[in-house]
Design a protein around this motif. Structure first.
Motif, PDB file in Angstrom:
ATOM      1  N   GLU A 194       0.833  -1.201   0.000  1.00  0.00           N
ATOM      2  CA  GLU A 194       0.000   0.000   0.000  1.00  0.00           C
ATOM      3  C   GLU A 194       0.870   1.254   0.000  1.00  0.00           C
ATOM      4  O   GLU A 194       1.802   1.369   0.807  1.00  0.00           O
ATOM      5  CB  GLU A 194      -0.910   0.005   1.229  1.00  0.00           C
ATOM      6  N   PRO A 195       0.582   2.203  -0.881  1.00  0.00           N
ATOM      7  CA  PRO A 195       1.392   3.429  -0.956  1.00  0.00           C
ATOM      8  C   PRO A 195       1.452   4.193   0.366  1.00  0.00           C
ATOM      9  O   PRO A 195       2.509   4.713   0.742  1.00  0.00           O
ATOM     10  CB  PRO A 195       0.689   4.252  -2.042  1.00  0.00           C
ATOM     11  N   GLU A 196       0.329   4.268   1.081  1.00  0.00           N
ATOM     12  CA  GLU A 196       0.312   5.019   2.338  1.00  0.00           C
ATOM     13  C   GLU A 196       1.259   4.402   3.357  1.00  0.00           C
ATOM     14  O   GLU A 196       1.974   5.110   4.082  1.00  0.00           O
ATOM     15  CB  GLU A 196      -1.113   5.060   2.914  1.00  0.00           C
ATOM     16  N   GLN A 197       1.283   3.078   3.400  1.00  0.00           N
ATOM     17  CA  GLN A 197       2.157   2.394   4.349  1.00  0.00           C
ATOM     18  C   GLN A 197       3.623   2.604   3.990  1.00  0.00           C
ATOM     19  O   GLN A 197       4.465   2.834   4.868  1.00  0.00           O
ATOM     20  CB  GLN A 197       1.819   0.901   4.358  1.00  0.00           C
ATOM     21  N   ILE A 198       3.940   2.544   2.702  1.00  0.00           N
ATOM     22  CA  ILE A 198       5.322   2.742   2.270  1.00  0.00           C
ATOM     23  C   ILE A 198       5.767   4.172   2.552  1.00  0.00           C
ATOM     24  O   ILE A 198       6.931   4.418   2.906  1.00  0.00           O
ATOM     25  CB  ILE A 198       5.463   2.409   0.771  1.00  0.00           C
ATOM     26  N   THR A 199       4.861   5.123   2.427  1.00  0.00           N
ATOM     27  CA  THR A 199       5.192   6.515   2.754  1.00  0.00           C
ATOM     28  C   THR A 199       5.594   6.640   4.221  1.00  0.00           C
ATOM     29  O   THR A 199       6.575   7.318   4.560  1.00  0.00           O
ATOM     30  CB  THR A 199       3.990   7.428   2.454  1.00  0.00           C
TER      31      THR A 199
END
Length: 454
Positions: free
Chosen positions: A108-113
């Motif tokens: 998930e992009p949010e988690q990687i951010t």
């Protein structure tokens, strides 16, 4: 416990037999992977090189799970699945956060951010994601993030199947110094290959695949920014990588996907270029380099014709002057090939059009491949397997299943049999030619003129 980095408040050393809750499948998988890398140096070398790390005799590797950092900043509840601590020797240390997903869970992009921010806060320069999603190279990612998010942090990705494939190739090719290293790596492969662990290949195209096919068949205009185009190309990229890993496992050799330098360096450029190609040609394509094969393996999915083709190109033998001799040269190599679906296409010099015929017909009459101009000889041959999938082409599952059956079948029937043209070496003459020497008769010496009187 091995020395824990000072920036960790807590963390468990990665173990081959981890003690983790049944719900912590990611933690268990990461622990086994990192412990195998710590215990089997050749495996660590193979995997770390993909992340740009040079491994030497003085290098050391530590792995931790359930890590909590002393400096969490505003990421107090953020806890990645693991941490790699690599000491390359001579004071060169590299740390990498690890985040994993199991089954159909996706990165998930949010988690990687959040993890990228956590890495920067603690001076960590790399972030590795692992899932059942496929990318062309470890420097690509299944998620698209702004460059500002990854400032100072390198993002890498492994699919679980790529890890298993690399381990299997190592088990087949490498001679381990210690038998327990082979045992540990084999047990890791056995664990990740069990169905309950849910490590899987790419098995279906995106949900928009059927809609894309319907638009192509109806003649509707395609747009690069439309979801069905972008997501279908992204799914094709995953399937291409999965095909590469599939062929590597089947051949016990490393098969590599052919990518331009610009596509290796920038996956966004690759996505745009392949989307443009899909719009212009209504086809998706990829190519693979197989060790010691006569030529690259070309794969094309034609949405207009609803067929899949797999092919190899062979240069015609230059030491044969007649068209029939060159055609027979390639047909002899295909003498034991199953002719079902196999075609041979010949290219000719100048503006002469290509000629094509089925292998079955050519076995009856090789002249079917000859062109109208009998004085010309073909310059190259393309051997193709063409599979007409009809309505099954638009099925997200059936398309992948039939494609992954066609590629190994073509290689078995054609790739294993054909050899590229190699010019014969020059032959010695039976005896050295005699050099004729002709002695010119001596010219008479001219009389010197009498000296003039003073």
């Amino acid at each position: 416990m091995a020395d824990r980095p000072t920036f960790l408040e807590s963390g468990e050393q990665a173990r081959l037999i981890p003690v983790a809750a049944d719900s912590s499948r990611e933690t268990r998988a990461v622990s086994i992977l990192l412990a195998a890398m710590m215990s089997v140096p050749p495996f660590a070398l193979t995997m770390l090189q993909q992340l740009g790390q040079r491994v030497g005799t003085r290098s050391s590797l530590l792995g931790f799970t359930e890590v909590v950092f002393t400096r969490n900043g505003d990421q107090a509840k953020t806890r990645p699945d693991g941490l790699l601590v690599f000491d390359g020797g001579r004071g060169r240390q590299w740390n990498c956060l690890v985040e994993a997903k199991i089954g159909r869970a996706e990165i998930e992009p949010e988690q990687i951010t959040k993890y990228a921010n956590l890495a920067r806060t603690n001076g960590i320069t790399a972030l590795l994601t692992i899932s059942n999603q496929f990318v062309a190279t470890p420097t690509h990612s299944p998620v698209r993030l702004p460059k500002s998010v990854l400032k100072g942090v390198e993002l890498f990705h492994w699919s679980w199947m790529s890890i298993v494939t690399n381990a299997m190739l190592l088990l087949n090719e490498h001679k381990f110094e210690r038998p327990e290293q082979r045992f540990i790596l084999n047990e890791m492969v056995r664990y990740f290959s069990h169905p309950t662990v849910t490590v899987s290949s790419f098995d279906r195209m995106n949900p928009e695949w059927k809609e894309l096919n319907a638009k192509v068949q109806s003649g509707a205009r395609l747009s690069r920014s439309s979801p069905e185009v972008e997501r279908s190309v992204a799914a094709w990229h995953q399937e291409s990588r999965d095909l590469c890993l599939l062929m590597s496992r089947r051949l016990n050799r490393t098969v590599r996907q052919r990518l331009s330098k610009s596509h290796v360096n920038d996956q966004v450029t690759r996505l745009k270029d392949d989307s443009d190609s899909l719009i212009a040609r209504h086809a998706l394509s990829c190519a693979f380099d197989v060790p010691d094969a006569a030529s690259p393996l070309q794969v094309v999915a034609d949405l207009q014709r609803r067929c899949v083709s797999v092919s190899m190109v062979l240069s015609a033998p230059r030491d044969k002057q007649r068209a029939s001799s060159r055609i027979n040269w390639v047909l002899r190599q295909l003498a034991k090939t199953d002719p079902a679906g196999i075609h041979v296409r010949a290219s000719w010099p100048g503006r002469a059009p290509d000629t094509q015929a089925t292998l079955a017909d050519l076995r009856e009459d090789a002249s079917l491949l000859e062109g109208e101009n009998k004085s010309l000889a073909p310059t190259q041959f393309e051997v193709l397997l063409i599979r007409d999938l009809a309505g099954k082409f638009s099925g997200s599952r059936t398309f992948v299943e039939l494609l992954e059956e066609a590629v190994p079948h073509f290689y078995e029937q054609v790739g294993e049999r054909v050899r590229g043209y190699v010019a014969p070496p020059p032959k010695l003459r039976r005896a050295e030619p005699e050099v004729e020497t002709q002695i010119e008769p001596e010219a008479p010496i001219a009389a010197l003129p009498e000296p003039a009187d003073p």
